[in-house]
Design an enzyme around this catalytic site. Structure first.
Site, PDB file in Angstrom:
ATOM      1  N   GLU A  96      -2.774   2.824   3.559  1.00 20.48           N
ATOM      2  CA  GLU A  96      -2.850   1.435   4.019  1.00 20.48           C
ATOM      3  C   GLU A  96      -2.859   1.384   5.545  1.00 20.48           C
ATOM      4  O   GLU A  96      -2.963   2.404   6.225  1.00 20.48           O
ATOM      5  CB  GLU A  96      -1.681   0.629   3.449  1.00 20.48           C
ATOM      6  CG  GLU A  96      -0.310   1.149   3.805  1.00 20.48           C
ATOM      7  CD  GLU A  96       0.804   0.387   3.105  1.00 20.48           C
ATOM      8  OE1 GLU A  96       0.515  -0.511   2.289  1.00 20.48           O
ATOM      9  OE2 GLU A  96       1.988   0.682   3.373  1.00 20.48           O
ATOM     10  N   ASP A 156       5.150  -3.317  11.721  1.00 24.41           N
ATOM     11  CA  ASP A 156       3.682  -3.447  11.737  1.00 24.41           C
ATOM     12  C   ASP A 156       3.197  -3.980  13.081  1.00 24.41           C
ATOM     13  O   ASP A 156       2.521  -5.007  13.159  1.00 24.41           O
ATOM     14  CB  ASP A 156       3.186  -4.380  10.623  1.00 24.41           C
ATOM     15  CG  ASP A 156       3.644  -3.969   9.246  1.00 24.41           C
ATOM     16  OD1 ASP A 156       3.695  -2.757   8.973  1.00 24.41           O
ATOM     17  OD2 ASP A 156       3.953  -4.869   8.434  1.00 24.41           O
TER      18      ASP A 156
END
Length: 344
Positions: A226, A59
């Protein structure tokens, strides 16, 4: 499983907390074999060269500091940090936080933060991040600030936004964009997809009474969308998201999609005009050979590098290295119609 990922720790685990990395450059994403594409080409002094060093991340969010140093912040361990002077060789540089804010414990038994978003505005560096646990939408987005943007210098400002198990959204994966004199934060994972709230430009916190806007979702459970990231370019706001399954090593099916709108609150549509609230989304990047499940993306607007490029920053799972998640940096190019593609 709705809610978000959990990455077992361990330096070489398939779901390691922070992952190895490599830089990918090539043509727009297709399913063609890896040996049909040109390999990474180092470019000294620019973040679009092949990366080396300690480059395990997940991420990732990247920024070029005012002194020219590049920093990548990533999930786990107090928001892990890696720095580079040239955008090519990276070294581990501790974590954003020197100590864990007490409020993290209310949302994560391990006090483990995820999915940072780093930006620079008004002479201050801002770091948004999520604290949650796998499969739960009892989640919160926090904010920290720093005068330099370097690891270990961040002062936590507390919770910006949160969700509970009674909400139909999940307050993780913050993505912030500024436009029209206003500041906006997108967020979301599974449940009903991607949402947005307006932030106070001075404090960076959510405006009191701000409505929650709906930007994107999938038509079927588990509504697997997401990691929103927003960019304003010209007349459009671009919403980059990750579709499908994350965090399963070589079984991951993550892919990166994009839509655009003339307003930060939407409606976002793909090239064919399909709304992202109805499952639309232009495919930007999918699995290619050893590079499995690209996602968790952000966009580095590198105005200090060569020619001032936009760079897509994301992780993937390396099929030739046991599914270890690794960093990738890809130059974004824009076609005549204003749509992004990865490549030189």
């Amino acid at each position: 499983m709705p809610g978000r990922r959990r990455h077992p720790r361990g330096p070489r685990a398939a779901l390691t907390a922070a992952a190895c990395a490599a830089l990918l450059l090539g043509p727009p994403p297709t399913a063609q074999a890896a040996d049909d594409r040109p390999g990474p080409r180092p470019v000294a002094g620019d973040v679009t060269g092949a990366v080396t060093g300690d480059i395990e991340v997940h991420d990732p969010s990247a920024i070029r500091l005012e002194d020219g140093t590049y920093v990548v912040y990533s999930t786990h361990n107090g928001i892990e940090a890696r720095t580079s002077t040239d955008g090519v060789h990276w070294k581990r540089a501790g974590s954003a936080f020197r100590s864990q804010p007490a409020w993290w414990r209310a949302y994560s038994a391990e006090s483990d933060p995820w999915a940072p978003e780093v930006l620079h505005r008004g002479g201050t560096y801002w770091l948004y991040y999520a604290v949650s646990s796998f499969g739960s939408n009892h989640s919160a987005i926090g904010l920290a600030t720093s005068p330099t943007g370097l690891p270990g210098t961040w002062e936590d400002r507390g919770v910006v936004f949160s969700s509970t198990t009674t909400d139909d959204y999940n307050a993780i994966d913050p993505g912030v964009v500024e436009g029209g004199g206003r500041l906006w934060m997108s967020f979301g994972s599974h449940w009903t997809g991607i949402r947005m709230v307006e932030l106070d430009r001075r404090t960076g916190t959510v405006k009191p009474g701000a409505p929650v806007h709906h930007l994107a979702t999938r038509p079927d459970a588990p509504y697997a969308v997401e990691a929103p990231s927003l960019v304003k370019r010209g007349a459009y706001y671009y919403l980059f998201v990750s579709y499908d399954r994350c965090c399963a090593g070589t079984d991951s099916t993550y892919n990166i999609r994009v839509g655009r709108a003339t307003s930060p609150t939407g409606p976002y549509t793909d090239r064919d005009g399909t709304p992202m609230t109805e499952g639309g989304g232009e495919l930007l990047l999918a699995s290619q050979g050893r590079y499995v499940g690209p996602g968790g993306q952000s966009v580095l607007r590198d105005r200090g590098g060569r020619a001032g490029r936009d760079v897509l920053v994301h992780h993937y799972y390396d099929a030739e290295d046991g599914g270890v998640p690794k960093l990738a940096l890809r130059a974004l190019r824009w076609d005549d119609a204003g749509w992004p593609a990865v490549g030189r």
